[in-house]
Write an enzyme that holds these catalytic residues in place. Structure first.
Site, mmCIF file in Angstrom:
data_model
loop_
_atom_site.group_PDB
_atom_site.id
_atom_site.type_symbol
_atom_site.label_atom_id
_atom_site.label_comp_id
_atom_site.label_asym_id
_atom_site.label_seq_id
_atom_site.Cartn_x
_atom_site.Cartn_y
_atom_site.Cartn_z
ATOM 1 C CG HIS A 166 13.991 18.865 49.865
ATOM 2 N ND1 HIS A 166 13.291 18.691 51.036
ATOM 3 C CD2 HIS A 166 13.339 19.841 49.174
ATOM 4 C CE1 HIS A 166 12.252 19.519 51.050
ATOM 5 N NE2 HIS A 166 12.263 20.237 49.937
ATOM 6 C CG ASP A 201 11.727 25.804 51.871
ATOM 7 O OD1 ASP A 201 12.109 26.502 50.921
ATOM 8 O OD2 ASP A 201 10.938 24.837 51.735
ATOM 9 C CG HIS A 203 8.795 21.896 50.781
ATOM 10 N ND1 HIS A 203 8.887 23.037 50.009
ATOM 11 C CD2 HIS A 203 7.760 21.178 50.286
ATOM 12 C CE1 HIS A 203 7.947 22.996 49.067
ATOM 13 N NE2 HIS A 203 7.244 21.886 49.220
ATOM 14 C CG ASP A 290 8.715 26.919 49.744
ATOM 15 O OD1 ASP A 290 9.056 27.392 50.848
ATOM 16 O OD2 ASP A 290 9.267 25.926 49.241
HETATM 17 ZN ZN LIG Z 1 10.424 24.454 49.880
#
Ligand SMILES: [Zn+2]
Length: 349
Positions: A166, A201, A203, A290
């Site tokens: 991120h 991932d 996200h 996740d």
């Molecule tokens: Zn994540």
């Protein structure tokens, strides 16, 4: 296969995480690392300590003024009256976040609270005494894994924590302070013409996307939960395909909330195919768990077994791989997910 990790990475121990308006316990706990190290031991993989590369690999991706801020913020914070235990922003400057737009203007003042709002994009990136040190060591870990691949050994695994995907060039968010996968990819460019990052991932890898958005030498592919419903919300849609010379070199593959193994593995296959079609000579895999059904942040239902199958799909790609650790917060499953993924990836059937 070779694996890297530096014990200083566990020093970063955040104390707060804002969720639904409550400053609550953090999810990125140092114990995550212990579970992942346990999986490596189970695989019989020796864990090597990376060299101290200083700031040099990070500076290939992040400007010095950003690293200076991360390094200096905590001691400066301690000088504030009635300060809290960790550096956290209380202001968020307006920026439209359009990845096709030029870089944002510089922070107009060096006042600490202004810089904290400017450099920390959300309330999931508290800075305390050891944050900078842990984050920098995490970049050494991904750099060492890239260097080993450059030396002809693959696959390699970088047990990065804090995570990185991120983090934009000059902004921390979502538990990420420096972009380990981007740093590895940039390092690999010294020896490989075409590099790809395949991020699986849960996200969207928004920081990674933005860092390479205008480039055609590093392709970025992200499989993630549909950002209409899930953090980081503001990017991650299929129409974001890159800009300028980078047009066509960014691919987003969203998963509908509630998706299971079949949809997840189909997306991983599509991502792997795009990387192969691009002609990548080396791949950085940004690996998170996740998406697991039991993960506290999950909106999809991927099983532990699917990580083995994802390892199989990615392991079958005929290029060297650097596997870089991203998220995954359910302590009871992450070790098994890593074990299955690496076991299949290093020797695909
Ligand atoms: Zn994540």
């Amino acid at each position: 296969m070779r694996a890297f990790y530096h014990p200083d990475q566990a020093l970063h121990a955040p104390r707060q995480f804002m969720r639904y308006g409550v400053l609550t316990d953090p999810t990125d706990l140092p114990v995550r690392t212990e579970r992942l190290l346990g999986a490596l031991q189970q695989l019989g993989v020796e864990i090597e300590t990376p060299s101290d590369y200083g700031r040099e690999p990070a500076l290939a991706v992040h400007p010095a003024h950003y690293l200076d801020y991360l390094d200096s913020a905590y001691p400066r914070w301690l000088e504030l009256p009635n300060h809290g235990p960790e550096v956290l922003p209380n202001t968020f400057p307006y920026w439209n976040g359009d990845p096709a737009k030029d870089a944002r203007p510089p922070c107009p003042t060096d006042q600490l609270l202004a810089q904290t709002g400017y450099y920390l994009g959300d309330l999931a990136v508290p800075i305390s005494e050891f944050t900078y040190r842990s984050a920098l060591r995490s970049t050494h870990t991904s750099t060492a894994a890239a260097e080993a691949v450059i030396a002809g050994e693959a696959p390699t695994y970088a047990l990065c924590r804090p995570s990185g995907h991120h983090c934009r060039a000059d902004r921390a968010t979502g538990f990420c302070y420096m972009n380990n996968a981007a740093i590895a990819a940039q390092r690999l460019r010294s020896s490989f013409g075409k590099v790809a990052i395949l991020d699986i991932d849960a996200h969207h890898g928004d920081g990674t996307q933005e860092i390479f958005y205008r480039r055609n030498d590093v392709m970025t592919v992200s499989v993630h939960v549909d950002t209409d419903h899930y953090n980081p919300f503001f990017t991650g849609r299929p129409h974001e395909r890159g800009h300028g010379a980078g047009e066509g070199y960014n691919l987003n593959i969203p998963l509908a909330p509630g998706s299971g193994d079949e949809a997840f593995l189909a997306a991983v296959r599509d991502g792997a195919k795009a990387v192969t079609d691009f002609g990548a000579e080396v791949v950085v895999v940004a690996l998170g768990y996740d998406t697991h059904a039991e993960d506290p942040l999950s909106m999809v239902k991927v099983t532990t077994e699917a990580f083995r199958q994802a390892g199989e799909i990615i392991g079958s790609m005929d290029v060297p791989k650097v596997i870089v650790q991203e998220g995954g917060y359910q302590i009871s499953v992450i070790g098994d997910c890593l074990f299955g993924f690496l076991d299949a990836c290093r020797e695909p059937r």
